[in-house]
Scaffold this active site. Sequence first.
Site, PDB file in Angstrom:
ATOM      1  N   ASN A   1      -6.322   9.894  -2.436  1.00  7.10           N
ATOM      2  CA  ASN A   1      -5.561  10.862  -1.639  1.00  7.10           C
ATOM      3  C   ASN A   1      -5.199  12.140  -2.397  1.00  7.10           C
ATOM      4  O   ASN A   1      -4.874  13.146  -1.808  1.00  7.10           O
ATOM      5  CB  ASN A   1      -4.285  10.214  -1.086  1.00  7.10           C
ATOM      6  CG  ASN A   1      -3.478   9.531  -2.145  1.00  7.10           C
ATOM      7  OD1 ASN A   1      -3.951   8.600  -2.803  1.00  7.10           O
ATOM      8  ND2 ASN A   1      -2.259   9.972  -2.350  1.00  7.10           N
TER       9      ASN A   1
ATOM     10  N   SER B   1      -4.087   4.405   8.992  1.00 10.74           N
ATOM     11  CA  SER B   1      -2.814   4.990   9.399  1.00 10.74           C
ATOM     12  C   SER B   1      -3.126   6.162  10.333  1.00 10.74           C
ATOM     13  O   SER B   1      -3.818   7.112   9.933  1.00 10.74           O
ATOM     14  CB  SER B   1      -2.091   5.479   8.143  1.00 10.74           C
ATOM     15  OG  SER B   1      -0.867   6.034   8.494  1.00 10.74           O
TER      16      SER B   1
ATOM     17  N   HIS C   1      -1.594   8.697  11.528  1.00  9.57           N
ATOM     18  CA  HIS C   1      -1.184  10.092  11.301  1.00  9.57           C
ATOM     19  C   HIS C   1      -2.111  10.844  10.348  1.00  9.57           C
ATOM     20  O   HIS C   1      -2.005  12.053  10.187  1.00  9.57           O
ATOM     21  CB  HIS C   1       0.285  10.169  10.835  1.00  9.57           C
ATOM     22  CG  HIS C   1       0.548   9.737   9.427  1.00  9.57           C
ATOM     23  ND1 HIS C   1       0.603  10.638   8.396  1.00  9.57           N
ATOM     24  CD2 HIS C   1       0.790   8.524   8.872  1.00  9.57           C
ATOM     25  CE1 HIS C   1       0.888   9.982   7.264  1.00  9.57           C
ATOM     26  NE2 HIS C   1       1.002   8.696   7.532  1.00  9.57           N
TER      27      HIS C   1
ATOM     28  N   CYS D   1       4.056  11.871  -1.382  1.00  8.03           N
ATOM     29  CA  CYS D   1       5.244  11.121  -1.771  1.00  8.03           C
ATOM     30  C   CYS D   1       5.889  11.738  -2.998  1.00  8.03           C
ATOM     31  O   CYS D   1       6.982  11.395  -3.378  1.00  8.03           O
ATOM     32  CB  CYS D   1       4.885   9.678  -2.083  1.00  8.03           C
ATOM     33  SG  CYS D   1       3.402   9.139  -1.298  1.00  8.03           S
TER      34      CYS D   1
END
Length: 375
Positions: free
Chosen positions: A152, A200, A202, A327
């Site tokens: 990511n 996921s 989103h 995050c």
Amino acid sequence: MKQIYLDNAATTSVRPEVVEEMVKVLRDDYGNPSSTYAIGRHAKSLIENARKTIAKQFNATSSEIIFTSCGTEANNWILRSCIRDLGVKRIISTKLEHHAVLYSINNLAEEYDVEVVFLDILPSSEIDYTQLEELLKDESQKTLVSLMHVNNEVGTELDLKHVAQLCTTYNALFHCDTVQSIGKKRIDLAELPIDFIVASAHKFHGPKGIGFAFIRKKNVLKPVIFGGEQEKGLRAGTEAAHQVVGMAKALEMAYELLDEESEHIGMLKAYCKEELCKVFPEIKFNGNEVGFYNILNVLLPLSEEKAAMMLFQLDMKGIAVSRGSACQSGSQKPSHVLSQFLCEEDLKKPSLRLSFSHENTKEEIDTLIEVLQVI
Ligand code: PLP
């Protein structure tokens, strides 16, 4: 001020067609899917149709798709159940994993008698496939390989086929965190012997708060959330029909439009790279040469003072980008991913993650570069 959103690996906008479907369900299908009367049965049928739509995209069967609240939950569940219920005694993974996997593994290692082996990371940000094979040759303990498909932060892509074949050859289970690649690359689960994948919504222009796990039929997991009989008792809690329907619609559209959209996104990434090199000849790109087509992680040749102000100044101009993974925004610690393969000196320099979607344009990239030049 026009917003320029270049943080699509953190989350994505919801497609209007998805919103429309979700609103319909919210308005008309409020019945509890576990109820036996018509409005409940209808909500249940929407959920089951969505499951079929999702399974079809991966050449899987609908009974192998279990809905969860997000990718984090799906990853946690699979890892825990593999140790607790499937007898896994060794996990092979990397320190490049998303915290949803890495922190789960660390926690499980404290709770259970399980050996954890983290693979070495090459300067290209890739794993050493030979090291993985050498480890797998030792079949004395039941092993789970947990490796992400697309990183990511830097977009490094795992050779799924190679890892799946190695795991099959040496009788290891294979869990792949596919959160960043679902909806962006086709995955044929009839062809690839992967035991578990997760998604996921989103991340592929669907709603937040919904995801799914693919659990291959031969692996019988047990729940971590107890309660009702929803999701065959594997994931209790009243189903959110509007979320499930929204996710299925978003996934269907993502794969329908994949060729056209991935070409546009890939072109934007190449353009951005080219233009950045023109104005910052000393720029470096983090990760491997190719990288996934929607993520570009750049190491900017800026001083520390300028770097500190960079995200703030970009934000003031309406440009959303990320310093590391989502995050970590706001954190001053170097990224746990970059610190695995960058040297000390490069780690001190500002790295920026740009991640594109079909909605971005060349003009937006021109604006980003203009702003970066005056920082
Ligand atoms: N795994 C990866 C690779 C991710 O990028 C993310 C989200 O950033 C997650 C897991 C967690 O997914 P979710 O936000 O649905 O909990």
